[in-house]
Design an enzyme around this catalytic site. Structure first.
Site, PDB file in Angstrom:
ATOM      1  N   SER A 171     -15.441  12.848  18.322  1.00 49.11           N
ATOM      2  CA  SER A 171     -15.256  11.501  18.049  1.00 49.11           C
ATOM      3  C   SER A 171     -15.582  10.490  19.428  1.00 49.11           C
ATOM      4  O   SER A 171     -15.492   9.245  18.898  1.00 49.11           O
ATOM      5  CB  SER A 171     -13.793  11.148  17.536  1.00 49.11           C
ATOM      6  OG  SER A 171     -12.819  11.357  18.513  1.00 49.11           O
TER       7      SER A 171
ATOM      8  N   HIS B 140     -18.723  14.181  12.703  1.00 48.21           N
ATOM      9  CA  HIS B 140     -17.247  13.856  12.972  1.00 48.21           C
ATOM     10  C   HIS B 140     -16.477  14.287  11.615  1.00 48.21           C
ATOM     11  O   HIS B 140     -16.581  13.458  10.636  1.00 48.21           O
ATOM     12  CB  HIS B 140     -17.105  12.346  13.693  1.00 48.21           C
ATOM     13  CG  HIS B 140     -15.567  12.380  13.736  1.00 48.21           C
ATOM     14  ND1 HIS B 140     -15.087  11.178  13.626  1.00 48.21           N
ATOM     15  CD2 HIS B 140     -14.686  13.287  14.571  1.00 48.21           C
ATOM     16  CE1 HIS B 140     -13.775  11.362  14.058  1.00 48.21           C
ATOM     17  NE2 HIS B 140     -13.645  12.530  14.709  1.00 48.21           N
TER      18      HIS B 140
ATOM     19  N   GLU C 155     -18.237  11.445   9.485  1.00 45.28           N
ATOM     20  CA  GLU C 155     -18.905  10.410  10.074  1.00 45.28           C
ATOM     21  C   GLU C 155     -20.240  11.283  10.750  1.00 45.28           C
ATOM     22  O   GLU C 155     -19.959  12.116  11.592  1.00 45.28           O
ATOM     23  CB  GLU C 155     -18.353   9.807  11.202  1.00 45.28           C
ATOM     24  CG  GLU C 155     -17.382   8.976  10.597  1.00 45.28           C
ATOM     25  CD  GLU C 155     -16.295   8.255  11.592  1.00 45.28           C
ATOM     26  OE1 GLU C 155     -15.904   6.842  11.254  1.00 45.28           O
ATOM     27  OE2 GLU C 155     -15.897   8.869  12.523  1.00 45.28           O
TER      28      GLU C 155
ATOM     29  N   ASN D 117     -12.192   5.870  13.893  1.00 44.65           N
ATOM     30  CA  ASN D 117     -11.294   5.635  14.880  1.00 44.65           C
ATOM     31  C   ASN D 117     -11.064   4.545  15.783  1.00 44.65           C
ATOM     32  O   ASN D 117     -10.282   3.936  16.359  1.00 44.65           O
ATOM     33  CB  ASN D 117     -11.658   6.832  16.153  1.00 44.65           C
ATOM     34  CG  ASN D 117     -11.126   8.215  15.744  1.00 44.65           C
ATOM     35  OD1 ASN D 117     -10.360   8.243  14.939  1.00 44.65           O
ATOM     36  ND2 ASN D 117     -11.688   9.248  16.258  1.00 44.65           N
TER      37      ASN D 117
END
Length: 291
Positions: free
Chosen positions: A125, A146, A158, A197
């Site tokens: 990530s 991800h 993602e 994130n």
């Protein structure tokens, strides 16, 4: 299965930690022949025990059928033989340690072993795929894919290209994630932390600032996040669940990429990390889990 994923029969996941093992189980449940590879035999045994326990519990609670779980178990292979698994794989997902040097060495090796058509994805990530793509001779077939923890439950994936990633690779990775039953978020270009994130880090950064400045306790900040913002967990509870060590190392990895002092971990996180208080996994973090 779509036209984009019809050529994908065998998937290898590298790294039998929590993320890697659950990603592999997701792939097996979706009908793919799946190899979970790790250098540590004991880690593989633990991963198998934990996965079997989890999916068996899902059957008991009616969340999955016994037939689907038994078929997925039959499709799963646990191995320390990287070359044997990767050499027959159509898609490889790396979920190893967040160490750029190790990842670059691994991707160079994967490029040497994997069939020419195979896509090489990293679950990282924070380490963007351009950092490992140039260690291969197939940068157009490298991207970030991800997943979120726990991968067996969380819906989002993602898919993040770098400048040289082909559109075909992006679409295939996205179609594969959809075949896993996931909701896909496609980024137009890479940025450390991606979308989810970065949103989470903004909340975490503000929470840590409020705490370190003495504005409020970690407990009260968590209560505000849960009762006012309807978050299922407060930012400090979430850090304990993810692992203070993971939070610390992700911030350090971002700092290594950006050189921006704002990327460095907060002092309170650094202190917990240096004390070895990693949260739930060690019994102590922001909260105590002694009982």
């Amino acid at each position: 299965m779509t036209d984009l994923t019809s050529s994908i029969k065998n998937i290898t996941v590298i790294g039998a930690g929590t993320m890697g093992s659950q990603i592999a189980m997701v792939a097996a449940l979706a009908g793919y022949g799946t190899s979970l590879v790790d250098i540590n035999e004991r880690q593989l045994e633990q991963a198998k025990d934990q996965l079997w326990s989890r999916v068996d519990r899902d059957v008991e609670k009616g969340r999955r059928s016994a037939e689907a779980v038994e078929a997925a178990k039959a499709r799963m292979h646990f191995s320390t033989d990287l070359e044997g698994a990767v050499s027959v794989s159509d898609f490889v997902i790396e979920a190893a340690i967040e160490d750029l040097k190790i990842k670059r060495e691994l991707f160079a090796n994967l490029d040497r072993i994997a069939p020419e058509h195979a896509i090489l994805a990293t679950n990282s990530s924070n380490i963007v795929s351009s950092k490992v793509a140039d260690a291969t001779n197939r940068p157009e077939k490298v991207c970030n894919m991800h997943f979120f923890n726990p991968a067996l439950v969380m819906e989002c994936v993602e898919v993040v290209p770098h400048e040289r990633t082909s559109q075909a690779t992006v679409e295939t990775a996205a179609a594969l994630a959809e075949s896993f039953g996931k909701k896909v978020v496609k980024l137009n270009k890479e940025i450390p932390g991606f979308i989810a994130n970065r949103l989470l880090n903004a909340i975490r950064r503000e929470a840590l600032s409020l705490h370190e400045e003495g504005i409020a306790s970690a407990e009260d900040i968590d209560v505000a996040a849960k009762t006012a913002l309807r978050h299922p967990m407060g930012p400090f509870e979430l850090m304990d669940l993810v692992g203070i060590d993971v939070v610390y190392l992700i911030r350090m990895a971002e700092y290594e990429q950006t050189g921006n002092p704002e990327s460095l971990p907060a002092q309170s996180v650094k202190r917990l990390y240096e004390q070895g208080d990693f949260g739930r996994k060690t019994g102590q973090g922001w909260y105590s889990y002694a009982n």
